[in-house]
Design a protein around this motif. Sequence first.
Motif, short mmCIF file in Angstrom:
data_model
loop_
_atom_site.label_atom_id
_atom_site.label_comp_id
_atom_site.label_asym_id
_atom_site.label_seq_id
_atom_site.Cartn_x
_atom_site.Cartn_y
_atom_site.Cartn_z
N LEU A 142 3.28 -10.49 -1.59
CA LEU A 142 1.98 -10.78 -0.97
C LEU A 142 1.68 -12.26 -0.89
N GLY A 143 2.34 -13.07 -1.70
CA GLY A 143 2.05 -14.50 -1.75
C GLY A 143 1.75 -14.93 -3.17
N LEU A 144 1.20 -16.13 -3.31
CA LEU A 144 0.88 -16.67 -4.62
C LEU A 144 -0.43 -16.10 -5.15
N GLU A 145 -0.62 -16.22 -6.45
CA GLU A 145 -1.87 -15.77 -7.07
C GLU A 145 -3.01 -16.71 -6.69
N ASP A 146 -4.23 -16.17 -6.72
CA ASP A 146 -5.42 -17.01 -6.62
C ASP A 146 -6.34 -16.66 -7.78
N ALA A 147 -7.56 -17.15 -7.76
CA ALA A 147 -8.46 -16.98 -8.90
C ALA A 147 -8.84 -15.52 -9.12
N TYR A 148 -8.69 -14.66 -8.11
CA TYR A 148 -9.13 -13.26 -8.22
C TYR A 148 -7.98 -12.28 -8.42
N THR A 149 -6.72 -12.75 -8.27
CA THR A 149 -5.59 -11.82 -8.22
C THR A 149 -5.43 -11.02 -9.50
N TYR A 153 -5.45 -6.96 -9.77
CA TYR A 153 -4.30 -6.20 -10.24
C TYR A 153 -4.68 -5.31 -11.43
N ARG A 154 -5.48 -5.83 -12.35
CA ARG A 154 -5.90 -5.02 -13.50
C ARG A 154 -6.72 -3.82 -13.03
N LEU A 155 -7.64 -4.06 -12.10
CA LEU A 155 -8.51 -3.00 -11.59
C LEU A 155 -7.70 -1.93 -10.87
N LEU A 156 -6.83 -2.35 -9.95
CA LEU A 156 -6.05 -1.39 -9.16
C LEU A 156 -5.05 -0.63 -10.03
N THR A 157 -4.41 -1.33 -10.96
CA THR A 157 -3.46 -0.65 -11.84
C THR A 157 -4.15 0.37 -12.72
N SER A 158 -5.30 0.00 -13.27
CA SER A 158 -6.06 0.93 -14.12
C SER A 158 -6.48 2.16 -13.34
N LEU A 191 -18.50 -0.64 -9.59
CA LEU A 191 -17.83 -1.91 -9.31
C LEU A 191 -18.86 -3.03 -9.23
N SER A 192 -18.50 -4.18 -9.77
CA SER A 192 -19.35 -5.36 -9.73
C SER A 192 -19.02 -6.19 -8.49
N SER A 193 -19.84 -7.21 -8.25
CA SER A 193 -19.57 -8.10 -7.13
C SER A 193 -18.24 -8.82 -7.32
N LYS A 194 -17.89 -9.15 -8.57
CA LYS A 194 -16.60 -9.79 -8.82
C LYS A 194 -15.44 -8.84 -8.57
N ASP A 195 -15.66 -7.54 -8.83
CA ASP A 195 -14.63 -6.55 -8.51
C ASP A 195 -14.36 -6.51 -7.01
N TYR A 196 -15.45 -6.47 -6.23
CA TYR A 196 -15.29 -6.44 -4.78
C TYR A 196 -14.62 -7.71 -4.28
N GLN A 197 -14.99 -8.86 -4.84
CA GLN A 197 -14.35 -10.11 -4.44
C GLN A 197 -12.86 -10.09 -4.75
N ALA A 198 -12.51 -9.53 -5.90
CA ALA A 198 -11.10 -9.47 -6.28
C ALA A 198 -10.32 -8.55 -5.33
N LEU A 199 -10.88 -7.38 -5.03
CA LEU A 199 -10.21 -6.47 -4.10
C LEU A 199 -10.10 -7.09 -2.72
N CYS A 227 2.67 -10.50 -6.51
CA CYS A 227 1.82 -11.63 -6.13
C CYS A 227 2.03 -12.71 -7.19
N GLY A 228 2.80 -13.75 -6.87
CA GLY A 228 3.16 -14.73 -7.88
C GLY A 228 3.94 -14.08 -9.00
N HIS A 229 3.46 -14.22 -10.24
CA HIS A 229 4.12 -13.61 -11.39
C HIS A 229 3.66 -12.17 -11.63
N LEU A 230 2.62 -11.73 -10.92
CA LEU A 230 2.05 -10.41 -11.18
C LEU A 230 2.76 -9.35 -10.37
N THR A 231 2.97 -8.18 -10.96
CA THR A 231 3.59 -7.05 -10.26
C THR A 231 2.77 -5.79 -10.50
#
Length: 605
Positions: A142-149, A153-158, A191-199, A227-231
Amino acid sequence: MPPVMEPYHYQKLDESARDIRIVVLPPGSLDDELQISLHTISLPDTDGADDPVPDFEALSYTWGSLTDPVSLRVSDEAGPVGTIAIMKNLATALPYLRATDQERCVWIDAISINQQDLAERNSQVKLMSAIYKQARRVTLWLGLEDAYTEKAYRLLTSLGTSIEVDWPTKTMCPVSAEHAALVDKSEPLSLSSKDYQALHSIFVRPWFDRLWIRQEVQLAQEAVLTCGHLTMDWTAFRNAVYCFSSKPSPGGELVSLIEGLGQSYTIPFSDKRLSLIVDLIEYGGAYEDLGHRIYRAGDSQCHDPRDRIYAVTSLLYEDEQWDLSPTIHCLRRGQGGSVLHVKGIRVGSVLEVTQYLPDGPTLLEDIKELRRLLRRGLEWLTADTDATRIALNRTFSGRNHRDMWDPANFNRLTALEERSAIDVLLDVASSEALCEEDSHVRRYVRAAVAGCRHRTLFATDTECVGLGPRGLRAGDRVTVLFGARKPMALRLVGGDDSDTFQVVGECYIDPLMSGDTFLGPLPEHWEWINKKAYEGYYRDMYRDAYRDNRTSTIKWDDPGWVWLLGEDYPDQGCLETAEEKEQNQMRIDEVVKLRQLECVWFGLV
């Protein structure tokens, strides 16, 4: 400064041996200088089940800008042997794909294929479906990580590991009792506003826009979203997206939330963007033919328009047969072979058109635009009656409500809910008030808007209203061509006396969609439905069928054949001998005679 190296000289591949090149990434850390080697392997033929499959991975990524390429050093056992020019997106990804303790063997199209050799490119494209099928794993970059990645990833994986999805039935099951609320489609996610921003930061990645990723993920034995180091495991991502999309949605292009001490947040989050990703992850369920697959991929991007067919043909099942040509009896070549003559029936000429305007930023804008189109359609139908509203609803919904499926498709609205939504849209004075209406109205709006996107509403001189291609204009001819599944719009080339036409595209005109032009309206009590013809774990096949509402009898053949000729229409797949095909043509000719149809030849250029 290191010396400038010559471009790498590719060795020829043996096409008959199904040769491909594998990129070998030596072990190293993220900051180590990057160099690769290439070695050739042969893919086993799919017919040879006992052939060993080489151990390699494949990469799915976005090429990005073709300007300002980066030089990649290629080495062999003796040392550097040349460089290959690659795009910046790939150059960014390669260090992250490298393992720290062992070699990694990956097929990467921009490196593994000699991009300067057109013949090799063409032959390798034919092997791409086998490559993604036989790869041990496909990495989806997907590309490199950003501040929300990391949060995304934690939200989607969970979410994706808390449920399992049965794709043939599109039902969710919790992996444990504590996750039972996740499978309740009426229960919204917290979901919080930060959750929506992350998604949002994940869903807007350009990778999701690519047409070819449909082949790359659906054929993969195993896929990992990187995404970067995250899988993240692709199965978990699919489950999470399906669960998220099944829940009540805020709608529109913005999400407004009130959190904490009453503080309000408005953040970007597009339902339309989500629908693109849902189309990507929904596979392995109901059978889809080539046409449906091309339609579902309509919003995906590709450089070559022909890829809209090539990129999805590999997803068809081996036992499928499809033919893009009309019936052979209704074709003939023109002089010199430059004109294809197709027999058909004139339906009418286009009198007026109105295009669906670009999508608005909110649900309110979509409602206003849909109301405009509905009211214009009623004007063209000259009367606002129950019958005209039903016809208009079918035009916008494509007769795709729950009751038209056997067994019923509970992911769709019922005919009564669609009819109610039409009445609300036409009768409620305030568009703003409709934003607060029941969920079935909002669902109808989203479905109807999706059907109108890139389409043109039109009226004909025969008092028909339908949806046609974006380029449709007044004066175009609407026809039913023998062998085609849908009415076709044609544009006259030359003077009024010419019989030569350009194809504008397919149309939806409700009365003509179930063969009414040729056989006439269905006999009383009969209706057209989608009937499940084949049931299996991996796919269900649906076919056109007909239901007698008096007895609930279902048959595959249009009852109009019995009504007109006293016998069913034979299955085209059973017409094997020349005699059977001749008898079939005689039946068609008999219907033309009985119904006094005026058939003409259209010259297509």
